[in-house]
Design a protein around this motif. Structure first.
Motif, PDB file in Angstrom:
ATOM      1  N   ILE A 172      34.925  59.152  39.860  1.00  0.00           N
ATOM      2  CA  ILE A 172      35.374  57.975  40.610  1.00  0.00           C
ATOM      3  C   ILE A 172      36.752  58.239  41.203  1.00  0.00           C
ATOM      4  O   ILE A 172      37.603  58.851  40.547  1.00  0.00           O
ATOM      5  N   ILE A 173      36.917  57.798  42.465  1.00  0.00           N
ATOM      6  CA  ILE A 173      38.232  57.825  43.116  1.00  0.00           C
ATOM      7  C   ILE A 173      38.542  56.404  43.555  1.00  0.00           C
ATOM      8  O   ILE A 173      37.930  55.881  44.484  1.00  0.00           O
ATOM      9  N   SER A 174      39.456  55.773  42.840  1.00  0.00           N
ATOM     10  CA  SER A 174      39.818  54.386  43.132  1.00  0.00           C
ATOM     11  C   SER A 174      41.143  54.361  43.878  1.00  0.00           C
ATOM     12  O   SER A 174      42.137  54.907  43.403  1.00  0.00           O
ATOM     13  N   THR A 175      41.123  53.734  45.037  1.00  0.00           N
ATOM     14  CA  THR A 175      42.321  53.690  45.874  1.00  0.00           C
ATOM     15  C   THR A 175      42.958  52.308  45.804  1.00  0.00           C
ATOM     16  O   THR A 175      42.261  51.294  45.876  1.00  0.00           O
ATOM     17  N   ILE A 176      44.273  52.302  45.639  1.00  0.00           N
ATOM     18  CA  ILE A 176      45.021  51.045  45.656  1.00  0.00           C
ATOM     19  C   ILE A 176      45.713  50.933  47.004  1.00  0.00           C
ATOM     20  O   ILE A 176      46.475  51.825  47.396  1.00  0.00           O
ATOM     21  N   ASP A 177      45.464  49.830  47.700  1.00  0.00           N
ATOM     22  CA  ASP A 177      46.138  49.578  48.971  1.00  0.00           C
ATOM     23  C   ASP A 177      47.527  49.039  48.671  1.00  0.00           C
ATOM     24  O   ASP A 177      47.709  47.856  48.391  1.00  0.00           O
ATOM     25  N   LEU A 178      48.487  49.940  48.742  1.00  0.00           N
ATOM     26  CA  LEU A 178      49.851  49.617  48.334  1.00  0.00           C
ATOM     27  C   LEU A 178      50.635  49.093  49.546  1.00  0.00           C
ATOM     28  O   LEU A 178      51.459  49.797  50.103  1.00  0.00           O
ATOM     29  N   ASN A 179      50.346  47.841  49.933  1.00  0.00           N
ATOM     30  CA  ASN A 179      51.094  47.294  51.075  1.00  0.00           C
ATOM     31  C   ASN A 179      52.234  46.381  50.628  1.00  0.00           C
ATOM     32  O   ASN A 179      52.993  45.882  51.453  1.00  0.00           O
ATOM     33  N   GLY A 180      52.348  46.160  49.345  1.00  0.00           N
ATOM     34  CA  GLY A 180      53.510  45.431  48.821  1.00  0.00           C
ATOM     35  C   GLY A 180      53.545  43.954  49.145  1.00  0.00           C
ATOM     36  O   GLY A 180      54.580  43.306  48.955  1.00  0.00           O
ATOM     37  N   GLN A 181      52.429  43.425  49.662  1.00  0.00           N
ATOM     38  CA  GLN A 181      52.417  42.015  50.062  1.00  0.00           C
ATOM     39  C   GLN A 181      51.252  41.293  49.392  1.00  0.00           C
ATOM     40  O   GLN A 181      50.210  41.892  49.139  1.00  0.00           O
ATOM     41  N   GLN A 182      51.440  40.012  49.155  1.00  0.00           N
ATOM     42  CA  GLN A 182      50.333  39.157  48.740  1.00  0.00           C
ATOM     43  C   GLN A 182      50.565  37.777  49.339  1.00  0.00           C
ATOM     44  O   GLN A 182      51.527  37.587  50.085  1.00  0.00           O
ATOM     45  N   ILE A 183      49.684  36.822  49.070  1.00  0.00           N
ATOM     46  CA  ILE A 183      49.702  35.573  49.832  1.00  0.00           C
ATOM     47  C   ILE A 183      51.075  34.897  49.799  1.00  0.00           C
ATOM     48  O   ILE A 183      51.595  34.462  50.809  1.00  0.00           O
ATOM     49  N   ASP A 184      51.672  34.821  48.622  1.00  0.00           N
ATOM     50  CA  ASP A 184      52.917  34.064  48.484  1.00  0.00           C
ATOM     51  C   ASP A 184      54.160  34.866  48.834  1.00  0.00           C
ATOM     52  O   ASP A 184      55.265  34.347  48.714  1.00  0.00           O
ATOM     53  N   GLY A 185      53.992  36.122  49.228  1.00  0.00           N
ATOM     54  CA  GLY A 185      55.161  36.904  49.603  1.00  0.00           C
ATOM     55  C   GLY A 185      55.052  38.344  49.151  1.00  0.00           C
ATOM     56  O   GLY A 185      53.954  38.853  48.912  1.00  0.00           O
ATOM     57  N   ALA A 186      56.228  38.998  49.047  1.00  0.00           N
ATOM     58  CA  ALA A 186      56.236  40.391  48.601  1.00  0.00           C
ATOM     59  C   ALA A 186      55.765  40.455  47.145  1.00  0.00           C
ATOM     60  O   ALA A 186      56.131  39.603  46.335  1.00  0.00           O
ATOM     61  N   THR A 187      54.953  41.457  46.857  1.00  0.00           N
ATOM     62  CA  THR A 187      54.449  41.622  45.496  1.00  0.00           C
ATOM     63  C   THR A 187      55.607  41.694  44.493  1.00  0.00           C
ATOM     64  O   THR A 187      55.515  41.146  43.399  1.00  0.00           O
ATOM     65  N   ASP A 188      56.694  42.328  44.905  1.00  0.00           N
ATOM     66  CA  ASP A 188      57.841  42.455  44.000  1.00  0.00           C
ATOM     67  C   ASP A 188      58.529  41.122  43.740  1.00  0.00           C
ATOM     68  O   ASP A 188      59.297  40.987  42.789  1.00  0.00           O
ATOM     69  N   ASP A 189      58.292  40.139  44.609  1.00  0.00           N
ATOM     70  CA  ASP A 189      58.858  38.807  44.369  1.00  0.00           C
ATOM     71  C   ASP A 189      57.894  37.918  43.583  1.00  0.00           C
ATOM     72  O   ASP A 189      58.306  37.099  42.775  1.00  0.00           O
ATOM     73  N   VAL A 190      56.595  38.071  43.852  1.00  0.00           N
ATOM     74  CA  VAL A 190      55.601  37.199  43.207  1.00  0.00           C
ATOM     75  C   VAL A 190      55.434  37.578  41.740  1.00  0.00           C
ATOM     76  O   VAL A 190      55.559  36.741  40.847  1.00  0.00           O
ATOM     77  N   LEU A 191      55.126  38.822  41.492  1.00  0.00           N
ATOM     78  CA  LEU A 191      55.004  39.312  40.105  1.00  0.00           C
ATOM     79  C   LEU A 191      55.190  40.828  40.131  1.00  0.00           C
ATOM     80  O   LEU A 191      54.224  41.571  40.313  1.00  0.00           O
ATOM     81  N   PRO A 192      56.414  41.266  39.985  1.00  0.00           N
ATOM     82  CA  PRO A 192      56.668  42.717  40.068  1.00  0.00           C
ATOM     83  C   PRO A 192      55.843  43.476  39.025  1.00  0.00           C
ATOM     84  O   PRO A 192      55.760  43.050  37.873  1.00  0.00           O
ATOM     85  N   MET A 193      55.226  44.565  39.475  1.00  0.00           N
ATOM     86  CA  MET A 193      54.338  45.304  38.564  1.00  0.00           C
ATOM     87  C   MET A 193      54.933  46.634  38.121  1.00  0.00           C
ATOM     88  O   MET A 193      54.276  47.398  37.424  1.00  0.00           O
TER      89      MET A 193
END
Lengths: 281, 318
Positions: A172-193
């Motif tokens: 399996i090759i699973s790709t993560i689309d790392l665009n840093g955004q989600q509905i409520d804003g930047a991923t790092d602002d919503v829930l930094p991972m």
């Protein structure tokens, strides 16, 4: 095999499809779709060993699972332009009685779709299950999957990620689309991972970075590297760094176009930046 | 009245285990998944016989359902095993999107359903699962009554294409259905002929209904007992044929009266032949710790409760 220029022409046409599809029904998700246009084109035109016709079981070919189903516009456009169903059917996106539902489904029998997705976080499990069946069937083909980065906030992903490494699911090759955004804003602002590389590695996966996730040659190179890492006892994760809204300047680098359609004027600007290459549907 | 003999108490979950063992030998496409409850689900033998077709997923039920959905792609027939609570409520959206809406050929096999799980208490006793599963479009819902029927149902659902919810339990209960009876999904079984009342029961309540029928017979009441192992699709004809004769009905199930068998029967009757009905079911409540017998008595789910419900419904009969 198409050359890079042909792949780029197709990508441009796919961008036009995405913009026109969501504009027509004034709904849908253009941002993430545009960000993944190069990836889908490369995957379906070059990377996957797939059959021309569709059957659900997909024995003897590579399979793809889209977990973040809201980027259905890019999925539908590339499926149609790869021959799974008539390109004109893109006209029916999100309309009543269409096979092109808001989020992809097998329910209406659309060729190319193997599972419904939209409720997030379920794609890892399904893709890993399909990979297990490939092994049981002695089918050496690969399972590909795509997931949003924000989507990784769903807990089920990590159950699947833990399972795959523990059970040596290495097809399996699973790709993560790392665009840093989600509905409520930047991923790092919503829930930094934190570091996704560190997380996947800690869970026992091999990680490949594709820094230029909107560059077809970089994608082909990175995915070839990922493929070379399969069959060695560990699942493979690709961190694909993309720009949301790529190819339409006013949609780039923002979450504003996650789930919003362009108006007439915005559509015209977007299309002007992506001149027709292979013909509109 | 036709009588039935208990050939010895056995747990329905062991019927599932035996059915799965047989499927392992007869159907190479059957695979089994378990979320850290192999012993409780009686999946040990399948695992020992076919380690390559057995998947221990750990305490991760959501992943188990998704894995099972994916495994169908390529022709496998996955049977998932965990408690009923963790087979349904915990993973409802996974079942809804990845299995039911995606029309995947997954068999969700659920043990320890209802109050008879006993001492573990309400966190583990689900009384809402039939309702949850029957609401899903395309889902078949089966609740078997004894060891033999559970074994037969397990074998039968492998031949049915589409998602199935198979519900069974933990305690050792009367085993009375014929060992060689074939299991037909959606086909109710009339156990006794009677004229005064129809008693439609599912799961552990079927034996209780037979026990109630004996008591009722002593009181001069003739009960027609129907074993309705399949709640969806419901055997409307069996129910309507019986009430056209008896003119009243009692439904009996180890489940909340909201969303259970009784409501499905009430819908059929209200559409086709409005008939007085009494419900033997839990009354919109959670369970609690206790022995299975104590709980079935306290929550009104035994032969005694069926007798009382019958006497009530007979008074309402026109």
């Amino acid at each position: 095999m198409p050359n890079t220029q042909q792949l780029q022409d197709l990508t441009t046409q796919v961008r036009r499809d995405i913009l026109r599809m969501v504009h027509k029904v004034n709904s849908g998700h253009p941002g993430g779709s545009l960000g993944c246009a190069e990836f889908f084109v490369a995957l379906y035109q070059e990377i996957m060993d797939r059959k021309d016709s569709f059957d659900m079981n997909g024995i003897g070919e590579d399979l793809f699972f889209l977990s973040n189903g809201h980027i259905s516009p890019v999925f539908y456009s590339v499926l149609a332009r790869s021959g799974y169903f008539p390109i004109d059917e893109l006209n029916t996106f999100r309309l009543i009685n269409s096979r092109l539902q808001g989020h992809p489904t097998t329910h209406e029998g659309l060729p190319g779709v193997r599972v419904a997705s939209g409720s997030l976080g379920q794609g890892f499990s399904v893709a890993i299950g399909a990979a297990e069946t490939k092994k049981l069937n002695n089918d050496s083909h690969i399972i590909y999957s795509l997931h949003g980065d924000g989507e990784l906030q769903e807990g089920q992903n990590w159950e699947g990620i833990m399972y795959a490494a523990a059970n040596n699911v290495d097809n399996i090759i699973s790709t993560i689309d790392l665009n840093g955004q989600q509905i409520d804003g930047a991923t790092d602002d919503v829930l930094p991972m934190g570091s996704l590389r560190a997380k996947f590695e800690a869970f026992g996966w091999v990680v490949v970075d594709i820094e230029k996730g909107n560059n077809i040659e970089a994608i082909l190179q990175g995915m070839a590297q990922a493929k070379s890492l399969t069959g060695k006892g560990k699942p493979v994760c690709v961190l694909l760094k993309t720009v949301m809204g790529n190819g339409v300047d006013f949609m780039m680098h923002t979450h504003a176009w996650h789930g919003k359609a362009p108006n007439d004027e915005q559509l015209a600007i977007g299309l002007a930046q992506n001149a027709e290459t292979l013909g509109d549907y | 009245m036709k009588t039935y003999t208990n050939t010895g108490n056995k747990d329905t979950r062991s019927g599932f285990g035996a059915g799965l063992t047989e499927l392992g030998k007869t159907n190479n496409n059957v695979v089994a998944l378990c979320a850290d409850l192999i012993g409780s689900l009686k999946m040990d033998e399948f695992k020992a016989n076919h380690p390559e077709r057995f998947f221990q997923v750990g305490i991760a039920e959501a992943n188990m359902i998704g894995l099972a959905a994916g495994m169908t792609i390529g022709g496998k027939i996955p049977f998932t095993g965990t408690f009923a609570n963790f087979s349904t409520g915990r993973v409802y959206d996974q079942i809804r999107q990845s299995v039911a809406y995606s029309d995947k050929n997954v068999k969700i096999c659920a043990s320890h359903a209802g109050l008879t799980l006993g001492e573990d208490g309400a966190t583990h006793q689900i009384l809402e699962d039939i309702g949850l599963m029957k609401m899903l479009p395309g889902m078949t819902v089966i609740n078997t009554c004894d060891y033999n029927q559970t074994k037969a149902a397990t074998i039968a659902i492998a031949e049915h294409h589409g998602p199935v919810y198979l519900r069974f339990g933990r305690p050792k209960v009367a085993n009375f259905t014929p060992e060689d009876q074939t299991f037909e999904i959606g086909k109710a079984l009339k156990l006794t002929d009677g004229d005064d009342v129809t008693i439609v029961a599912t799961g552990h309540l079927v034996w209780e209904a037979l026990e109630a029928a004996k008591v009722l017979q002593e009181k001069g009441i003739s009960a027609e007992i129907i074993n309705i192992h399949t709640i969806k699709p419901l055997d409307n004809k069996a129910i309507l044929d019986s009430v056209s004769k008896t003119k009243c009905i009692v439904t009996a199930e180890e489940h909340n009266y909201l969303g259970g068998l009784g409501e499905s029967v009430a819908r059929v009757l209200s559409q086709h032949n409005p008939t007085p009905q009494e419900f033997v079911a839990t009354n919109d409540t959670f369970g609690e710790s206790g022995t299975p017998a104590q709980l079935m008595e306290k929550y009104g789910l035994n032969a005694n409760a069926i007798v009382k419900a019958t006497e009530t419904v007979l008074k309402r009969k026109k």
